[in-house]
Design a protein around this motif. Structure first.
Motif, PDB file in Angstrom:
ATOM      1  N   LYS A  79       0.841  -1.201   0.000  1.00 27.48           N
ATOM      2  CA  LYS A  79       0.000   0.000   0.000  1.00 27.48           C
ATOM      3  C   LYS A  79       0.880   1.257   0.000  1.00 27.48           C
ATOM      4  CE  LYS A  79      -3.744   2.268   2.468  1.00 27.48           C
ATOM      5  NZ  LYS A  79      -4.635   2.248   3.607  1.00 27.48           N
ATOM      6  N   HIS A  80       1.943   1.240   0.798  1.00 27.97           N
ATOM      7  CA  HIS A  80       2.850   2.385   0.832  1.00 27.97           C
ATOM      8  C   HIS A  80       3.560   2.558  -0.517  1.00 27.97           C
ATOM      9  CE1 HIS A  80       6.422   4.633   2.825  1.00 27.97           C
ATOM     10  NE2 HIS A  80       5.550   5.471   2.332  1.00 27.97           N
ATOM     11  N   LEU A  81       3.970   1.457  -1.145  1.00 25.03           N
ATOM     12  CA  LEU A  81       4.637   1.541  -2.446  1.00 25.03           C
ATOM     13  C   LEU A  81       3.702   2.060  -3.536  1.00 25.03           C
ATOM     14  CD1 LEU A  81       6.749  -1.732  -2.341  1.00 25.03           C
ATOM     15  CD2 LEU A  81       7.593   0.627  -2.185  1.00 25.03           C
ATOM     16  N   ARG A  82       2.405   1.793  -3.423  1.00 27.65           N
ATOM     17  CA  ARG A  82       1.428   2.313  -4.387  1.00 27.65           C
ATOM     18  C   ARG A  82       1.165   3.804  -4.192  1.00 27.65           C
ATOM     19  NH1 ARG A  82      -1.562  -2.379  -2.446  1.00 27.65           N
ATOM     20  NH2 ARG A  82      -1.072  -4.096  -3.833  1.00 27.65           N
ATOM     21  N   SER A  83       1.502   4.325  -3.019  1.00 28.92           N
ATOM     22  CA  SER A  83       1.190   5.719  -2.668  1.00 28.92           C
ATOM     23  C   SER A  83       2.062   6.712  -3.436  1.00 28.92           C
ATOM     24  CB  SER A  83       1.385   5.928  -1.158  1.00 28.92           C
ATOM     25  OG  SER A  83       2.768   6.052  -0.856  1.00 28.92           O
ATOM     26  N   ALA A  84       1.740   7.990  -3.261  1.00 29.25           N
ATOM     27  CA  ALA A  84       2.499   9.073  -3.899  1.00 29.25           C
ATOM     28  C   ALA A  84       3.944   9.124  -3.410  1.00 29.25           C
ATOM     29  CB  ALA A  84       1.802  10.411  -3.653  1.00 29.25           C
ATOM     30  N   ASP A  85       4.250   8.483  -2.268  1.00 31.55           N
ATOM     31  CA  ASP A  85       5.635   8.436  -1.778  1.00 31.55           C
ATOM     32  C   ASP A  85       6.550   7.662  -2.734  1.00 31.55           C
ATOM     33  OD1 ASP A  85       5.016   9.844   0.506  1.00 31.55           O
ATOM     34  OD2 ASP A  85       4.986   8.076   1.812  1.00 31.55           O
ATOM     35  N   TYR A  86       5.983   6.723  -3.482  1.00 27.22           N
ATOM     36  CA  TYR A  86       6.796   5.895  -4.372  1.00 27.22           C
ATOM     37  C   TYR A  86       6.216   5.868  -5.784  1.00 27.22           C
ATOM     38  CZ  TYR A  86       9.445   4.321  -0.348  1.00 27.22           C
ATOM     39  OH  TYR A  86      10.248   4.285   0.751  1.00 27.22           O
ATOM     40  N   LEU A  87       5.397   4.877  -6.101  1.00 30.40           N
ATOM     41  CA  LEU A  87       4.935   4.672  -7.470  1.00 30.40           C
ATOM     42  C   LEU A  87       3.779   5.572  -7.887  1.00 30.40           C
ATOM     43  CD1 LEU A  87       5.169   0.783  -7.514  1.00 30.40           C
ATOM     44  CD2 LEU A  87       6.731   2.409  -8.604  1.00 30.40           C
ATOM     45  N   ASP A  88       3.041   6.104  -6.920  1.00 36.74           N
ATOM     46  CA  ASP A  88       1.909   6.993  -7.205  1.00 36.74           C
ATOM     47  C   ASP A  88       0.947   6.344  -8.208  1.00 36.74           C
ATOM     48  OD1 ASP A  88       0.235   9.176  -7.121  1.00 36.74           O
ATOM     49  OD2 ASP A  88       1.601  10.507  -8.223  1.00 36.74           O
ATOM     50  N   ALA A  89       0.479   5.151  -7.850  1.00 36.17           N
ATOM     51  CA  ALA A  89      -0.379   4.366  -8.740  1.00 36.17           C
ATOM     52  C   ALA A  89      -1.674   5.078  -9.118  1.00 36.17           C
ATOM     53  CB  ALA A  89      -0.698   3.016  -8.100  1.00 36.17           C
ATOM     54  N   GLU A  90      -2.143   5.968  -8.270  1.00 34.77           N
ATOM     55  CA  GLU A  90      -3.375   6.698  -8.596  1.00 34.77           C
ATOM     56  C   GLU A  90      -3.170   7.595  -9.819  1.00 34.77           C
ATOM     57  OE1 GLU A  90      -6.331   9.969  -6.558  1.00 34.77           O
ATOM     58  OE2 GLU A  90      -5.417   8.456  -5.264  1.00 34.77           O
ATOM     59  N   ASN A  91      -2.038   8.268  -9.894  1.00 29.51           N
ATOM     60  CA  ASN A  91      -1.766   9.170 -11.015  1.00 29.51           C
ATOM     61  C   ASN A  91      -0.999   8.509 -12.153  1.00 29.51           C
ATOM     62  OD1 ASN A  91      -2.934  11.666 -10.015  1.00 29.51           O
ATOM     63  ND2 ASN A  91      -1.351  11.534  -8.443  1.00 29.51           N
ATOM     64  N   HIS A  92      -0.324   7.409 -11.877  1.00 29.26           N
ATOM     65  CA  HIS A  92       0.465   6.682 -12.878  1.00 29.26           C
ATOM     66  C   HIS A  92       0.141   5.197 -12.766  1.00 29.26           C
ATOM     67  CE1 HIS A  92       2.700  10.397 -13.381  1.00 29.26           C
ATOM     68  NE2 HIS A  92       2.901  10.423 -12.073  1.00 29.26           N
ATOM     69  N   PRO A  93      -1.058   4.791 -13.218  1.00 30.25           N
ATOM     70  CA  PRO A  93      -1.520   3.420 -12.984  1.00 30.25           C
ATOM     71  C   PRO A  93      -0.763   2.327 -13.734  1.00 30.25           C
ATOM     72  CG  PRO A  93      -3.070   4.613 -14.366  1.00 30.25           C
ATOM     73  CD  PRO A  93      -2.046   5.603 -13.916  1.00 30.25           C
ATOM     74  N   GLU A 114      12.239   1.872 -24.546  1.00 33.33           N
ATOM     75  CA  GLU A 114      11.849   2.965 -23.670  1.00 33.33           C
ATOM     76  C   GLU A 114      10.914   2.455 -22.578  1.00 33.33           C
ATOM     77  OE1 GLU A 114      11.936   6.510 -26.988  1.00 33.33           O
ATOM     78  OE2 GLU A 114      10.022   5.544 -26.538  1.00 33.33           O
ATOM     79  N   LEU A 115      11.309   2.698 -21.336  1.00 31.38           N
ATOM     80  CA  LEU A 115      10.481   2.378 -20.184  1.00 31.38           C
ATOM     81  C   LEU A 115       9.837   3.666 -19.708  1.00 31.38           C
ATOM     82  CD1 LEU A 115       9.507   0.449 -17.905  1.00 31.38           C
ATOM     83  CD2 LEU A 115      11.583   1.112 -16.651  1.00 31.38           C
ATOM     84  N   THR A 116       8.520   3.638 -19.576  1.00 36.19           N
ATOM     85  CA  THR A 116       7.790   4.771 -18.999  1.00 36.19           C
ATOM     86  C   THR A 116       7.280   4.324 -17.642  1.00 36.19           C
ATOM     87  OG1 THR A 116       7.164   5.597 -21.164  1.00 36.19           O
ATOM     88  CG2 THR A 116       5.880   6.387 -19.289  1.00 36.19           C
ATOM     89  N   LEU A 117       7.750   5.014 -16.610  1.00 35.08           N
ATOM     90  CA  LEU A 117       7.430   4.699 -15.225  1.00 35.08           C
ATOM     91  C   LEU A 117       7.270   5.998 -14.466  1.00 35.08           C
ATOM     92  CD1 LEU A 117       7.343   2.845 -12.667  1.00 35.08           C
ATOM     93  CD2 LEU A 117       9.842   2.871 -12.715  1.00 35.08           C
ATOM     94  N   HIS A 118       6.205   6.112 -13.703  1.00 36.97           N
ATOM     95  CA  HIS A 118       6.008   7.293 -12.851  1.00 36.97           C
ATOM     96  C   HIS A 118       5.921   8.558 -13.708  1.00 36.97           C
ATOM     97  CE1 HIS A 118       7.019   9.809  -9.182  1.00 36.97           C
ATOM     98  NE2 HIS A 118       6.081   8.970  -8.735  1.00 36.97           N
ATOM     99  N   GLY A 119       5.420   8.410 -14.955  1.00 37.93           N
ATOM    100  CA  GLY A 119       5.267   9.546 -15.863  1.00 37.93           C
ATOM    101  C   GLY A 119       6.547   9.979 -16.558  1.00 37.93           C
ATOM    102  N   VAL A 120       7.624   9.233 -16.420  1.00 38.22           N
ATOM    103  CA  VAL A 120       8.919   9.579 -17.012  1.00 38.22           C
ATOM    104  C   VAL A 120       9.336   8.452 -17.956  1.00 38.22           C
ATOM    105  CG1 VAL A 120      11.353  10.081 -16.526  1.00 38.22           C
ATOM    106  CG2 VAL A 120       9.575  10.868 -14.937  1.00 38.22           C
ATOM    107  N   THR A 121       9.840   8.822 -19.137  1.00 40.50           N
ATOM    108  CA  THR A 121      10.307   7.836 -20.106  1.00 40.50           C
ATOM    109  C   THR A 121      11.821   7.920 -20.228  1.00 40.50           C
ATOM    110  OG1 THR A 121       8.232   8.009 -21.334  1.00 40.50           O
ATOM    111  CG2 THR A 121      10.111   7.053 -22.506  1.00 40.50           C
ATOM    112  N   PHE A 156      13.479   8.134 -12.657  1.00 36.74           N
ATOM    113  CA  PHE A 156      12.043   8.141 -12.925  1.00 36.74           C
ATOM    114  C   PHE A 156      11.280   8.997 -11.905  1.00 36.74           C
ATOM    115  CE2 PHE A 156      13.825   4.467 -14.956  1.00 36.74           C
ATOM    116  CZ  PHE A 156      13.222   4.489 -16.205  1.00 36.74           C
ATOM    117  N   GLY A 157      12.002   9.811 -11.161  1.00 34.59           N
ATOM    118  CA  GLY A 157      11.374  10.723 -10.202  1.00 34.59           C
ATOM    119  C   GLY A 157      10.888  10.062  -8.935  1.00 34.59           C
ATOM    120  N   ILE A 158      11.379   8.877  -8.620  1.00 36.66           N
ATOM    121  CA  ILE A 158      10.982   8.171  -7.399  1.00 36.66           C
ATOM    122  C   ILE A 158      12.089   8.392  -6.376  1.00 36.66           C
ATOM    123  CG2 ILE A 158      10.329   5.953  -6.390  1.00 36.66           C
ATOM    124  CD1 ILE A 158       9.471   5.117  -9.248  1.00 36.66           C
ATOM    125  N   THR A 159      11.853   9.330  -5.450  1.00 35.01           N
ATOM    126  CA  THR A 159      12.924   9.778  -4.545  1.00 35.01           C
ATOM    127  C   THR A 159      12.503   9.777  -3.087  1.00 35.01           C
ATOM    128  OG1 THR A 159      12.222  12.064  -4.872  1.00 35.01           O
ATOM    129  CG2 THR A 159      13.971  11.255  -6.314  1.00 35.01           C
TER     130      THR A 159
END
Length: 185
Positions: A79-93, A114-121, A156-159
């Motif tokens: 659940k934490h990894l799906r959150s905006a703290d990491y993968l932000d699955a709500e905005n980047h499903p 090309e890998l697109t993850l977290h809105g970054v390619t 990929f902006g996951i910080t």
């Protein structure tokens, strides 16, 4: 330079369009955790199409992974990894991969893409090993592939960080793909 066709290095190679079997595919990852351990997980929702051509270097792959399907064996952590703290699955499903080229490499094959993850390619090469082509246990033709890659989550902006500012998870993420696919045409 060898004059043998590239297909000679791939047992049973067949040209065609292959669809990954979601029940027989694994998108796994691992990374350092709290500087003393390794965190492992996988994504269970994957859709991939592989088009193999008579000349393997002209082949292509596309894949989409459901980010919310992350499974580390710990629902609270997932659940934490799906959150905006990491993968932000709500905005980047989803995350996706699209090949841009295939080439022979010293150890076999490399799929550039090309890998697109977290809105970054970003460009991410996959070291690919064809496991083989042949008849499947339920009939029809099947193919298997194993691929590995390594990415830096910061690219990929996951910080995410801990409350105290220290690093909670490592930056380098190792990825391992096991794909089993059926010939669809």
């Amino acid at each position: 330079m060898s004059t043998a066709p590239a297909t000679a290095a791939i047992p049973g190679y067949l040209a065609g369009t292959w669809r990954a079997d979601p029940d027989r595919c694994e998108v796994a990852f691992s990374l350092r955790y709290l500087t003393f351990g390794t965190a492992r997980g996988r994504f269970t929702g994957c859709d991939a199409t592989i088009v193999t051509r008579e000349e393997p270097r002209a082949s292509a792959v596309t894949a989409t992974v459901d980010v919310a399907s992350i499974d580390t064996g710990n629902e609270k952590r997932d659940k934490h990894l799906r959150s905006a703290d990491y993968l932000d699955a709500e905005n980047h499903p989803t995350m996706s991969y699209r090949s841009t080229g295939i080439r022979r490499s010293a150890d076999g094959w490399t799929v550039d893409g090309e890998l697109t993850l977290h809105g970054v390619t970003r460009q991410v090469p996959l070291a690919v090993e064809p496991d083989g082509f042949g008849p499947g246990p339920s009939g029809g033709q099947q193919a298997g592939f194993t691929a590995t890659a390594r990415i830096d989550r910061r690219d990929f902006g996951i910080t995410a960080r801990t409350d105290g500012g220290g690093v909670l998870v490592g930056n380098k993420v190792s990825i391992r793909l096991l794909v089993r696919a059926a010939l669809v045409r």
